[in-house]
Scaffold this active site. Structure first.
Site, PDB file in Angstrom:
ATOM      1  N   ASN A  93      12.707 -29.634  -4.013  1.00  0.00           N
ATOM      2  CA  ASN A  93      13.199 -29.814  -2.692  1.00  0.00           C
ATOM      3  C   ASN A  93      14.380 -31.047  -2.698  1.00  0.00           C
ATOM      4  O   ASN A  93      14.060 -32.022  -3.591  1.00  0.00           O
ATOM      5  CB  ASN A  93      12.281 -30.212  -1.606  1.00  0.00           C
ATOM      6  N   LYS A 172      20.966 -27.896   2.471  1.00  0.00           N
ATOM      7  CA  LYS A 172      19.502 -27.494   2.946  1.00  0.00           C
ATOM      8  C   LYS A 172      18.763 -29.009   3.078  1.00  0.00           C
ATOM      9  O   LYS A 172      18.141 -29.228   4.054  1.00  0.00           O
ATOM     10  CB  LYS A 172      18.737 -27.078   1.404  1.00  0.00           C
ATOM     11  N   ASN A 180      12.891 -31.530   9.699  1.00  0.00           N
ATOM     12  CA  ASN A 180      11.546 -32.278   9.397  1.00  0.00           C
ATOM     13  C   ASN A 180      11.012 -33.410  10.022  1.00  0.00           C
ATOM     14  O   ASN A 180       9.891 -33.834  10.667  1.00  0.00           O
ATOM     15  CB  ASN A 180      11.345 -32.188   7.999  1.00  0.00           C
TER      16      ASN A 180
HETATM   17  O1  KPL Z   1      12.852 -25.804   5.446  1.00  0.00           O
HETATM   18  C1  KPL Z   1      12.095 -26.183   6.349  1.00  0.00           C
HETATM   19  C2  KPL Z   1      11.000 -27.084   5.973  1.00  0.00           C
HETATM   20  O2  KPL Z   1       9.940 -26.889   6.720  1.00  0.00           O
HETATM   21  O3  KPL Z   1      10.880 -27.567   5.091  1.00  0.00           O
HETATM   22  C3  KPL Z   1      12.700 -25.868   7.710  1.00  0.00           C
HETATM   23  C4  KPL Z   1      11.940 -26.422   8.895  1.00  0.00           C
HETATM   24  C5  KPL Z   1      13.005 -24.326   7.823  1.00  0.00           C
HETATM   25  C6  KPL Z   1      14.119 -26.500   7.972  1.00  0.00           C
HETATM   26  O4  KPL Z   1      13.969 -28.155   7.825  1.00  0.00           O
END
Ligand code: KPL
Length: 293
Positions: A93, A172, A180
């Site tokens: 991530n 992203k 978040n």
């Molecule tokens: O990717 C997500 C996560 O919870 O990490 C969302 C909430 C869909 C976007 O921030």
């Protein structure tokens, strides 16, 4: 994600091996006799062979699925095993860990990946495939797609080669930064942010400006609209960071907000709202006894 990939690759008849953390985890895995993939009513156990990082066997292709904060150290442990033309697929991530790994192993080809597939563990060595999604893979040096990519198709992994993977990862990251941390600070589901839309939109404006400043103008297009759409579409869900905090687990703050603030600092670009959010989140984590890096 590691279990989800390993079981589907094994199901397609591909030679998969697991590298687990240490001898204790290897013993636990051997007792479980395999990895279990649960899809709807179906549950199948795959007896994939496993080893520890210290095993003396060259690595040609490595899928790295640990958390961003564990990934560079995990690679350092196996760096000496990598073949001269090894390929690493990095499924972390945020941003930051991928670049740290690329620096650690300059001779390996690093392929960055971003996925929307949903999965959760309902026990050790077990994964429930929760939501069909898609995975984008790409070379940060904009190299061509590797030959073996088709093997993913045979494994039922929906993928696409992305000529600009960094743009996808930045987008992203921006989405995650806008949603978040606020779900943690307001202690709410994603949909709860509808009551804080001014705060969300201010962050989106700042994130959009930062993306443009970091030569990621494409990732900034209609950011606020997508953030608000995601908030609506996932209104009932708790964000991944909220789940981490609730369960007392370390978050990936350094690879999300931390990375964004550092990118701004390096370019002497002012992001007061992101910085304040980072500060508030760090204090919140500290109060809960969680690491703020
Ligand atoms: O990717 C997500 C996560 O919870 O990490 C969302 C909430 C869909 C976007 O921030």
């Amino acid at each position: 994600m590691g279990t989800l990939w390993a079981t589907r690759l094994a199901r397609a008849g591909l030679p998969v091996k697991l590298i687990v953390r240490n001898p204790a985890r290897l013993q636990a895995y051997e007792a479980a006799q395999g990895l279990t993939l649960i899809e709807g009513e179906h549950s199948v156990k795959w007896a994939i062979s496993a080893q520890i990082p210290e095993t003396d066997e060259p690595i040609q292709r490595l899928l790295v699925t640990c958390k961003a904060y564990d990934a560079p150290q995990a690679i350092a442990q196996v760096a000496a095993r990598l073949s001269p033309n090894a390929e690493l697929i990095l499924l972390q991530n945020g941003l930051g860990s991928q670049q740290a790994i690329a620096t650690l192993v300059p001779h390996a080809r690093c392929i960055f990946a971003s996925s929307t597939e949903g999965a959760f563990r309902d026990g050790d060595w077990r994964v429930v495939f929760a939501g069909m999604g898609h995975t984008w893979l790409g070379d940060s040096n904009q190299g061509p797609a590797p030959q073996w990519l088709e093997e993913l198709q045979h494994s039922g992994i929906s993928y696409e080669w992305s000529p600009n993977i960094l743009s996808r990862l930045w987008r992203k990251l921006a989405l995650n930064c806008a949603i978040n941390p606020l779900t943690v600070l307001h202690d709410c589901r994603n949909g709860g942010l509808q009551a804080h839309s001014a705060e969300v939109n201010t962050l989106c404006t700042e994130l959009g400006a930062l993306l443009e400043h970091c030569d990621q103008a494409e990732a900034a297009i209609d950011l606020a609209a997508e953030v608000n759409h995601v908030i609506q579409a996932t209104a009932n869900n708790y964000s991944s960071m909220h789940q981490d905090v609730t369960k007392g687990r370390r978050t990936e703050i350094s690879y999300l907000l931390g990375y964004a603030c550092e990118a701004a600092r390096d370019r002497q670009f002012a992001v007061p709202h992101l910085q304040q959010l980072h500060q508030r989140l760090s204090e919140h984590l500290q109060r809960r006894g969680l690491p703020c890096d």
